[in-house]
Enzyme design. Structure first.
Site, PDB file in Angstrom:
ATOM      1  N   ARG A 209       0.842  -1.205   0.000  1.00 41.38           N
ATOM      2  CA  ARG A 209       0.000   0.000   0.000  1.00 41.38           C
ATOM      3  C   ARG A 209       0.874   1.252   0.000  1.00 41.38           C
ATOM      4  O   ARG A 209       0.582   2.237  -0.674  1.00 41.38           O
ATOM      5  CB  ARG A 209      -0.953  -0.013   1.207  1.00 41.38           C
ATOM      6  N   PHE A 228     -11.224  -5.497  -5.502  1.00 39.12           N
ATOM      7  CA  PHE A 228     -11.190  -6.285  -4.258  1.00 39.12           C
ATOM      8  C   PHE A 228     -10.676  -5.370  -3.130  1.00 39.12           C
ATOM      9  O   PHE A 228      -9.716  -5.692  -2.450  1.00 39.12           O
ATOM     10  CB  PHE A 228     -10.285  -7.521  -4.399  1.00 39.12           C
ATOM     11  N   ASP A 258     -15.830  -3.944  -4.419  1.00 35.92           N
ATOM     12  CA  ASP A 258     -15.826  -5.136  -3.566  1.00 35.92           C
ATOM     13  C   ASP A 258     -17.240  -5.707  -3.565  1.00 35.92           C
ATOM     14  O   ASP A 258     -18.201  -5.000  -3.844  1.00 35.92           O
ATOM     15  CB  ASP A 258     -15.383  -4.803  -2.132  1.00 35.92           C
ATOM     16  N   SER A 259     -17.349  -7.006  -3.248  1.00 35.33           N
ATOM     17  CA  SER A 259     -18.679  -7.613  -3.221  1.00 35.33           C
ATOM     18  C   SER A 259     -19.239  -7.669  -1.804  1.00 35.33           C
ATOM     19  O   SER A 259     -20.289  -8.254  -1.582  1.00 35.33           O
ATOM     20  CB  SER A 259     -18.618  -9.023  -3.823  1.00 35.33           C
ATOM     21  N   ASP A 308      -6.222  -7.283  -6.027  1.00 31.96           N
ATOM     22  CA  ASP A 308      -5.811  -8.016  -4.814  1.00 31.96           C
ATOM     23  C   ASP A 308      -6.919  -8.986  -4.412  1.00 31.96           C
ATOM     24  O   ASP A 308      -7.601  -8.792  -3.405  1.00 31.96           O
ATOM     25  CB  ASP A 308      -5.520  -7.012  -3.685  1.00 31.96           C
ATOM     26  N   CYS A 348      -2.550 -14.361  -3.295  1.00 30.26           N
ATOM     27  CA  CYS A 348      -2.232 -14.814  -1.926  1.00 30.26           C
ATOM     28  C   CYS A 348      -2.470 -16.317  -1.800  1.00 30.26           C
ATOM     29  O   CYS A 348      -2.660 -16.835  -0.710  1.00 30.26           O
ATOM     30  CB  CYS A 348      -3.037 -14.027  -0.894  1.00 30.26           C
TER      31      CYS A 348
END
Ligand code: SAH
Length: 404
Positions: A209, A228, A258-259, A308, A348
């Site tokens: 970040r 995301f 984002d969801s 991400d 990730c």
């Protein structure tokens, strides 16, 4: 003391210092959940002291390779002290810090994150579960903090045969605030330790970040897309850099997707907390893949994009499908970047190596007919250390690609 006898030749990974013993390696022996066992080779030579997990595929996790070591309160206190002290070696510039990173700190299955004055634990192994109260006492002693909250409600815990557990571990009657605030670099960030993902926040992306904020400033991003976004960490970082570059006054804008509605509410809160008003940001409660396709149809272009995503490959069995999903979003993102634009892209998934991820992004570029400079390779922040003996610790990898 109960003993685990390994099958012939199965001692090799232990001799190299790897801390896991799979069920397929064991010839005989068992114990109760979390009980300390002696591990011996097929020939009967001492190999390690380990914590037994009856329900897991990883049947035992090593505490120590030293035959003389006793696995007791003093030993565990030493591990906690070492983990906490080692974080002072790193220049993290945040009061949100991962103090214990499981196997990498010799405490298999234990995660401890510090958010300002509060510790949040995930206890994901039978060994650390058995010694939980001792570990909490040590953590309080070595940090000087007395607010300790548990978030052991993940699937990893179920796989160990342990029931979910969440709530205050210290003074439960008097503790209230579950909404906390940390300061990461110069960003204030609110987080929810009760409902948030993991222990509430993704500390592992702290350094990336900061890099994103640096790029935003240096390259004067005006149109940024954060996919995301969770609680908006990369969005706030971008806006910080854009403010320093003076592009906010000229209409600089960050779109975050984002969801999860809860995550987006927190993202809005975080942007306001740092002095950004709604003219500078848009939040979209939507699916990333569908949104990227829509933006392409609308011929939109961005100066910078962050990808991400959550773990697409929870295990090696899912790698192929995950690779397609990573490739898809990276192809779309590369197409949406203007020439000279910057992509911060991550995986990730433990099952996707840095090398494979590189190949996936390269093949996304080939499909998009887009080439780019790989400006940087990124990894998890320093307080999520990898160790030489435990390659599984290398889960987070990222690339910074500048479109040609
Ligand atoms: N970059 C964030 C962390 C991202 S975690 C940070 O720095 O804090 C991954 C996020 O992806 C989660 O918030 C999850 O809600 C979201 N997500 C998962 N699948 C999604 C999808 N198909 N579309 C949009 N968001 C999704």
């Amino acid at each position: 003391m109960k003993t685990l006898r390994l099958r012939e030749g199965k001692e090799r990974s232990l001799l190299r210092g790897h801390p896991w013993i799979f069920d397929t390696a064991i010839a005989k022996g068992s114990a109760d959940a979390g009980e300390t066992v002696k591990v011996e080779s097929f020939e009967g030579a001492f190999l390690a002291w380990a914590a037994y997990s009856p329900q897991s595929k990883i049947k035992a996790r090593v505490w120590s390779f030293d035959e003389k070591q006793r696995i007791d309160e003093e030993f565990l206190d030493g591990l906690v002290q070492k983990a906490v002290q080692s974080r002072q070696l790193f220049d993290l510039q945040s009061n949100g810090v991962r103090l214990v990173h499981a196997e990498s700190d010799g405490l298999p299955g234990l995660i401890v994150d510090q958010y300002a004055d509060t510790l949040v634990l995930q206890v994901l192994g039978c060994g650390v579960e058995r010694f939980k109260s001792i570990l909490v006492k040590s953590l309080m002693k070595h940090t000087g903090l007395d607010r300790v909250y548990e978030r052991s409600d993940t699937q990893a815990r179920t796989m160990e045969g342990l029931a979910p557990s969440a709530g205050w571990l210290s003074h439960p009657q008097t503790q209230k605030n579950l909404l906390l605030q940390i300061t990461e670099h110069d960003c204030k960030l609110d987080l929810d330790i009760e409902h948030g993902h993991k222990t509430g926040f993704y500390l592992d992306q702290r350094e990336s970040r900061r890099r994103f904020a640096d790029y935003a400033q240096r390259m004067s991003f005006e149109r940024v897309l954060n996919c995301f976004c969770y609680t908006g960490g990369f969005s706030v970082a971008a806006l910080m850099g854009m403010r320093r570059a003076g592009v906010l006054q000229k209409g600089g804008h960050v779109i975050s997707i984002d969801s999860s509605a809860n995550a987006l509410n927190m993202a809005a809160q975080n942007m306001r907390l740092n002095g950004f008003s709604s003219e500078h940001f848009t939040l979209m409660d939507a699916d990333v893949n569908a949104s990227l396709r829509l933006f392409l149809q609308e011929s939109r272009q961005f100066d910078a994009i962050v990808l991400d995503p959550p773990k697409f490959a929870p295990s090696h069995a899912h790698v192929e499908r995950a690779a397609r999903a990573y490739k898809d979003i990276n192809r779309l993102a590369l197409q949406l970047l203007r020439p000279g634009g910057v992509l911060f892209t991550f995986s990730c998934s433990g099952g996707v190596s840095a090398d494979l991820f590189h190949k996936i992004v390269a093949s996304a570029g080939a499909d998009a007919h887009v080439d780019g400079f790989i400006a940087e390779r990124l990894q998890g922040a320093m307080d999520h250390p990898m160790t030489l003996n435990f390659p599984e610790g290398d889960y987070l990898k990222g690339l910074v690609v500048i479109r040609k």
